[in-house]
Design an enzyme around this catalytic site. Structure first.
Site, mmCIF file in Angstrom:
data_model
loop_
_atom_site.group_PDB
_atom_site.id
_atom_site.type_symbol
_atom_site.label_atom_id
_atom_site.label_comp_id
_atom_site.label_asym_id
_atom_site.label_seq_id
_atom_site.Cartn_x
_atom_site.Cartn_y
_atom_site.Cartn_z
ATOM 1 N N SER A 103 -3.590 -3.226 -0.574
ATOM 2 C CA SER A 103 -2.507 -4.240 -0.027
ATOM 3 C C SER A 103 -2.937 -5.533 0.179
ATOM 4 C CB SER A 103 -1.960 -3.394 1.179
ATOM 5 O OG SER A 103 -0.857 -3.974 1.652
ATOM 6 N N CYS A 148 1.564 2.174 12.508
ATOM 7 C CA CYS A 148 2.811 2.755 12.194
ATOM 8 C C CYS A 148 3.359 3.795 12.860
ATOM 9 C CB CYS A 148 2.181 3.399 10.877
ATOM 10 S SG CYS A 148 1.257 2.479 9.699
ATOM 11 N N HIS A 177 -1.910 -7.722 2.417
ATOM 12 C CA HIS A 177 -1.976 -8.144 3.772
ATOM 13 C C HIS A 177 -3.289 -7.744 4.789
ATOM 14 C CE1 HIS A 177 -0.076 -5.117 6.255
ATOM 15 N NE2 HIS A 177 0.354 -4.410 5.081
ATOM 16 N N THR A 222 11.744 -7.974 -10.981
ATOM 17 C CA THR A 222 11.017 -9.341 -10.932
ATOM 18 C C THR A 222 9.980 -9.220 -10.363
ATOM 19 O OG1 THR A 222 13.399 -10.160 -11.351
ATOM 20 C CG2 THR A 222 11.544 -11.798 -10.864
ATOM 21 N N ASN A 227 -7.861 3.909 8.621
ATOM 22 C CA ASN A 227 -7.398 2.815 9.362
ATOM 23 C C ASN A 227 -7.321 2.940 11.047
ATOM 24 O OD1 ASN A 227 -5.562 4.844 8.469
ATOM 25 N ND2 ASN A 227 -3.985 3.887 9.541
ATOM 26 N N GLY A 271 0.827 -1.304 -0.092
ATOM 27 C CA GLY A 271 0.017 -0.047 0.013
ATOM 28 C C GLY A 271 0.964 1.329 0.106
ATOM 29 N N SER A 272 1.991 1.218 0.872
ATOM 30 C CA SER A 272 2.691 2.333 0.783
ATOM 31 C C SER A 272 3.405 2.810 -0.419
ATOM 32 C CB SER A 272 3.701 2.241 1.941
ATOM 33 O OG SER A 272 3.186 1.989 2.985
#
Ligand SMILES: *Cc1c(COP(=O)(O)O)cnc(C)c1O
Length: 400
Positions: free
Chosen positions: A204, A329, A206, A242, A156, A75-76
């Site tokens: 994101s 965070c 996760h 990759t 969030n 996400g970041s």
């Protein structure tokens, strides 16, 4: 730390465990099918097929086309790339004004600060006490030189859901790009980038039972993507490296599963959320953070006067309850949450915050446990708190 080895995980906004289906989808690409999608041989081409199949699946789940998706490390990175894309688009058109809100994720706020140092002007809209902004306020802030509006879909920390379809409409009418950080929304709320007039969107894996370290950016066709990572032709030359084939395949499986279960989970998780909100609301001098109805099905966020959120977390952890004071965070820093300050909580009150984020894997029995231990812990901490003594003695005014 855990008693009896049992654990009640109520921190799903910080991260989730991978679903069985996502793990199963991922495993072959970590083992037998380990090819590099850029290789021309059969093994490489199999990996490429899986990657592009996942891209198609994810696109169909978001109302986008496969070509509009770029895979990122989460996400970041996606937020960074989205804002850089819109800023570059604006600069070419001589538009350097950006509108956002005071309670965005730091991936957005810190990038905007950096853009501010690079000559952009950033307006951060105030958030109402209920944790919402309105499309009208966005409309009123748009100027002829505005290039971008960035408003998160769901917050969030306090779980409030913004009227993004309305905001998208306002932006489209004004010819301004609209970015939404949908990291907390994906898998929990409907997403349709067409119907909601979204130009840039980030998710994101996760946060919806996919693996950590993989996410994506949707960028509407016709908007040239800015490049953050140089060095290869992957992702149409816009994001070198990759590809995380296994991660992307698992993200697609996880989002598919979350979207398929969304209706059912919204009801069952919402019911547990409401029991927690009703129960914890009975604690004296407490307040729910964020709107009661326009909030994520799994989000419970409270402030309790006279205590420190960190101490509350440690006590709860001893009872096997994994909670958060707000954002993962910012934990470890002594500053109160910028989100709680943005909705007008005074510093003293913002320090006493608790966030519980539920998921379909939680149970009613776990809710019972939480309703037993949180009031216990709050009372215990207040009994030891000098601030609480002053409040009770009338030497200080209660704020809640
Ligand atoms: C978790 C989160 C992010 C960051 O996502 P990562 O994949 O952890 O980098 C960004 N925005 C919001 C709203 C989040 O909850």
């Amino acid at each position: 730390m855990e008693e009896n080895g049992k654990r009640i995980y109520l921190d799903h906004a910080a991260t989730t465990g991978m679903s069985k289906r996502a793990v199963e989808a991922m495993l072959p690409f970590l083992t037998e099918e380990y090819g590099n999608p850029s290789s021309l041989h059969t093994v490489g081409q199999k990996a490429k097929e899986a990657l592009e199949g996942a891209r198609e699946e994810l696109a169909s789940l978001l109302g986008a086309t496969a070509k509009e998706l770029t895979f990122t490390s989460g996400g970041s990175e996606a937020d960074n790339q989205a804002l850089r894309t819109a800023a570059a688009w604006g600069k070419r058109k001589g538009k350097t004004h950006i509108i956002s809100t005071a309670f965005e994720h730091h991936a957005v706020l810190h990038t905007l600060e950096q853009l501010g140092r690079e000559g952009f002007e950033v307006t951060l809209l105030d958030v109402h006490e209920n944790g919402l902004v309105t499309a009208e306020e966005v409309r009123a802030a748009i100027r002829p030189d505005t290039c971008l509006v960035s408003v998160m879909y769901a917050n969030n920390e306090i779980g409030t859901i913004q009227p993004i379809a309305e905001i998208g409409k306002v932006c489209r009418e004004a010819g301004v790009l609209f970015h939404t950080d949908a990291v907390q929304a994906a898998g929990h709320l409907p997403i349709d980038v067409q119907a909601q007039n979204i130009d840039l969107l980030c998710i994101s894996a996760h946060k919806f039972h996919g693996p950590k370290g993989v996410g994506l950016l949707y960028c509407r066709k016709g908007i040239p993507l800015a490049t953050l990572v140089e060095g290869g032709a992957q992702e149409r030359g816009k994001r070198a490296g990759t590809e995380n084939v296994a991660g992307v395949v698992a993200m697609a499986a996880a989002l598919r599963e979350a979207v398929d279960g969304m209706e059912r989970n919204t009801v069952s998780v919402g019911r547990m959320r409401d029991r927690l909100i009703d129960g914890l609301g009975k604690i004296p001098h407490s307040a729910l953070n964020g709107d009661r109805t326009s909030r994520l099905p799994g989000n419970v966020s409270f402030c309790f006067e006279g205590i420190e959120g960190e101490s509350l977390l440690l006590l709860l952890d001893q009872k096997g309850i994994c909670a958060s004071s707000g954002s993962a965070c910012t934990s470890g820093s002594l500053d109160p949450s910028h989100v709680l300050l943005a909705i007008g909580r005074p510093h003293e009150v913002a320090h006493g915050s608790l966030r519980l984020t539920l998921d379909a894997e939680n149970t009613d029995e776990e809710v019972d446990e939480v309703l037993r231990w949180v009031p216990w812990a709050v009372e215990k901490l207040r009994g030891m708190s000098p601030v609480w003594k002053e409040l009770e003695a009338g030497e200080k005014q209660f704020l809640l």
